[in-house]
Scaffold this active site. Structure first.
Site, PDB file in Angstrom:
ATOM      1  N   THR A 178       0.812  -1.209   0.000  1.00 34.96           N
ATOM      2  CA  THR A 178       0.000   0.000   0.000  1.00 34.96           C
ATOM      3  C   THR A 178       0.847   1.262   0.000  1.00 34.96           C
ATOM      4  OG1 THR A 178      -1.476   1.302   1.393  1.00 34.96           O
ATOM      5  CG2 THR A 178      -0.102  -0.268   2.516  1.00 34.96           C
TER       6      THR A 178
ATOM      7  N   TYR B 212      -2.164   0.499   9.912  1.00 39.46           N
ATOM      8  CA  TYR B 212      -2.374  -0.208   8.644  1.00 39.46           C
ATOM      9  C   TYR B 212      -1.092  -0.209   7.811  1.00 39.46           C
ATOM     10  CZ  TYR B 212      -3.817  -1.070   3.879  1.00 39.46           C
ATOM     11  OH  TYR B 212      -3.886  -1.561   2.604  1.00 39.46           O
TER      12      TYR B 212
HETATM   13  N1  UFG Z   1     -12.917  10.697   2.753  1.00 46.63           N
HETATM   14  C1  UFG Z   1     -13.881  11.644   3.048  1.00 46.63           C
HETATM   15  N2  UFG Z   1     -15.158  11.205   3.294  1.00 46.63           N
HETATM   16  C2  UFG Z   1     -15.506   9.900   3.269  1.00 46.63           C
HETATM   17  C3  UFG Z   1     -14.512   8.939   2.961  1.00 46.63           C
HETATM   18  C4  UFG Z   1     -13.226   9.376   2.717  1.00 46.63           C
HETATM   19  O1  UFG Z   1     -13.607  12.838   3.106  1.00 46.63           O
HETATM   20  O2  UFG Z   1     -16.674   9.573   3.521  1.00 46.63           O
HETATM   21  C5  UFG Z   1     -11.561  11.148   2.471  1.00 46.63           C
HETATM   22  C6  UFG Z   1     -10.538  10.599   3.442  1.00 46.63           C
HETATM   23  O3  UFG Z   1     -10.486  11.382   4.611  1.00 46.63           O
HETATM   24  C7  UFG Z   1      -9.270  10.635   2.597  1.00 46.63           C
HETATM   25  C8  UFG Z   1      -9.770  10.383   1.185  1.00 46.63           C
HETATM   26  O4  UFG Z   1     -11.176  10.649   1.212  1.00 46.63           O
HETATM   27  O5  UFG Z   1      -8.746  11.916   2.655  1.00 46.63           O
HETATM   28  C9  UFG Z   1      -9.565   8.954   0.745  1.00 46.63           C
HETATM   29  O6  UFG Z   1     -10.021   8.101   1.779  1.00 46.63           O
HETATM   30  P1  UFG Z   1     -10.344   6.564   1.553  1.00 46.63           P
HETATM   31  O7  UFG Z   1     -10.936   6.064   2.812  1.00 46.63           O
HETATM   32  O8  UFG Z   1     -11.106   6.393   0.296  1.00 46.63           O
HETATM   33  O9  UFG Z   1      -8.932   5.909   1.287  1.00 46.63           O
HETATM   34  P2  UFG Z   1      -7.563   6.026   2.120  1.00 46.63           P
HETATM   35  O10 UFG Z   1      -6.703   7.024   1.399  1.00 46.63           O
HETATM   36  O11 UFG Z   1      -7.786   6.235   3.557  1.00 46.63           O
HETATM   37  O12 UFG Z   1      -6.970   4.583   2.013  1.00 46.63           O
HETATM   38  C10 UFG Z   1      -6.913   3.898   0.791  1.00 46.63           C
HETATM   39  C11 UFG Z   1      -6.813   2.408   1.069  1.00 46.63           C
HETATM   40  C12 UFG Z   1      -5.519   2.077   1.698  1.00 46.63           C
HETATM   41  C13 UFG Z   1      -4.368   2.664   0.948  1.00 46.63           C
HETATM   42  C14 UFG Z   1      -4.557   4.115   0.696  1.00 46.63           C
HETATM   43  C15 UFG Z   1      -3.450   4.603  -0.169  1.00 46.63           C
HETATM   44  O13 UFG Z   1      -7.860   2.002   1.917  1.00 46.63           O
HETATM   45  O14 UFG Z   1      -5.401   0.686   1.685  1.00 46.63           O
HETATM   46  O15 UFG Z   1      -5.802   4.309   0.056  1.00 46.63           O
HETATM   47  O16 UFG Z   1      -3.596   5.942  -0.502  1.00 46.63           O
HETATM   48  F1  UFG Z   1      -3.256   2.535   1.677  1.00 46.63           F
END
Ligand code: UFG
Length: 325
Positions: A119, A143
């Site tokens: 990741t 994670y």
């Molecule tokens: N976000 C919101 N509202 C929501 C959901 C997400 O504002 O309802 C924001 C989060 O705060 C973040 C962005 O959208 O800033 C992306 O969030 P995600 O939950 O879609 O994804 P993450 O970046 O947290 O994590 C994902 C994968 C991980 C990986 C990562 C790499 O789940 O496995 O991308 O960038 F490591």
């Protein structure tokens, strides 16, 4: 075509099931190992599904030996960053300890090739938003740390044995099978595009933007969103590379450009034609401000050429799947 089946752990999950589908379409024999804790039987379109845990070393060793398996793709993992902050041992248990048991089984059974789902979270907060494979590794959440430890175990095992590996560091995976057969089915999803698609269909009343004061142009977090179909293709190419005698490698899987949360939500509204109730909310624990891949290595090494590198397409396929669910 190789005779031996390929073992895919977590093959009933979102990413694993797309890879299983592509492997099946390419004529590979596939054995899926999944405990169905978050995966779905119906997502496994090819191969045999074995219900079990990657941490069950005796069971996995027997499976590997019985089917004379030389190649393993390891997807089974917990993947929700905020949950890893609130329940870290769940992540170290499944993502690190169970991977250790799986690797031990692979060593016992003489597995030769191992593709590991890693990741972008291993990079932490990159100083200039972009991460190359040799950028500093400084994960800021459990994670990312649970995955980085597994990368290290894999490297060390490869150095001490005949195992060759491919580590693929995923950026933000989204979208669904362009043929509409499978997609992300996770209940209580937390990933932005999935959540936004649910909101367009009234499955959620509103959508929160977690943090609007980040040091980014519009104050919201930036991510490099990659279409699941392109990501899945990278795994087939990685396997081919190892099967052809290629060296072990680590490669980013992203497109090399990012979108902010607001840009993604604008796109979801545009593609769906639905106006969302968007609410500003506090920052979410464990979120880095921006993560964008430097993505040259995977193209050069594996000849990977993305086919779905447009946010419209990613969102369009995610929406089509969400409507079918
Ligand atoms: N976000 C919101 N509202 C929501 C959901 C997400 O504002 O309802 C924001 C989060 O705060 C973040 C962005 O959208 O800033 C992306 O969030 P995600 O939950 O879609 O994804 P993450 O970046 O947290 O994590 C994902 C994968 C991980 C990986 C990562 C790499 O789940 O496995 O991308 O960038 F490591």
């Amino acid at each position: 075509m190789r005779k031996q089946p390929i073992l895919v752990t977590g093959g009933a999950g979102y990413i694993g099931s797309h890879v299983v589908r592509q492997l099946g379409e390419a004529g590979h024999q596939v054995i899926v190992l999944d405990n169905l804790s978050t995966g779905f039987r119906a997502s496994v379109l090819y191969g045999n599904l074995m219900i079990g845990d990657t941490g069950d070393r005796a069971f996995v060793t027997q499976l590997l030996r019985e089917h004379d398996i030389e190649s393993v793709l390891h997807f089974a993992a917990h993947i929700v960053v905020p949950e890893s902050v609130s329940d870290p041992l769940k992540y170290y248990g499944n993502n690190t300890c169970n991977t250790r048991e799986l690797l031990a089984a692979c060593a016992d059974a003489g597995v030769k090739h191992f593709i590991f789902s890693s990741t972008a979270a291993v990079y932490g907060i990159p100083p200039d938003m972009e991460c190359a494979e040799d950028s500093p590794l400084a994960p800021i959440n459990p994670y990312g740390r649970s995955k980085l430890m597994s990368e290290w175990m894999l490297q060390d095992l490869a150095a001490a044995s005949n195992l060759r590996y491919g580590v693929l560091r995923y950026f933000n995976v989204a979208g669904a099978d362009p043929g509409g057969r499978i997609g992300q089915s996770t209940p209580k999803a937390t990933h932005l595009i999935k959540v936004a698609c649910e909101a367009t269909l009234g499955k959620r009343s509103h959508i929160d933007v977690f943090g609007t004061d980040y040091p980014t142009p519009d104050g919201t977090c930036i991510r490099d969103y990659i279409h699941i179909e392109d990501l899945a293709r990278a795994h087939l190419l990685a396997l081919e590379h190892l099967h052809n005698g290629g060296e072990s490698f680590t490669a980013n899987c992203g497109y090399g450009h990012g979108y902010s949360v607001r840009e993604v939500l604008d796109k979801v509204q545009e593609v769906s034609g639905v106006k969302l109730d968007i609410r500003e909310a506090p920052r979410r624990a464990g979120d880095p401000p921006a993560l964008i891949a430097k993505a040259e290595r995977i193209r050069a090494l594996l000849g990977w050429t993305p086919q779905y590198n447009q946010l419209d397409t990613i969102v369009g396929h995610a929406l089509t799947w969400e409507r079918r669910l």
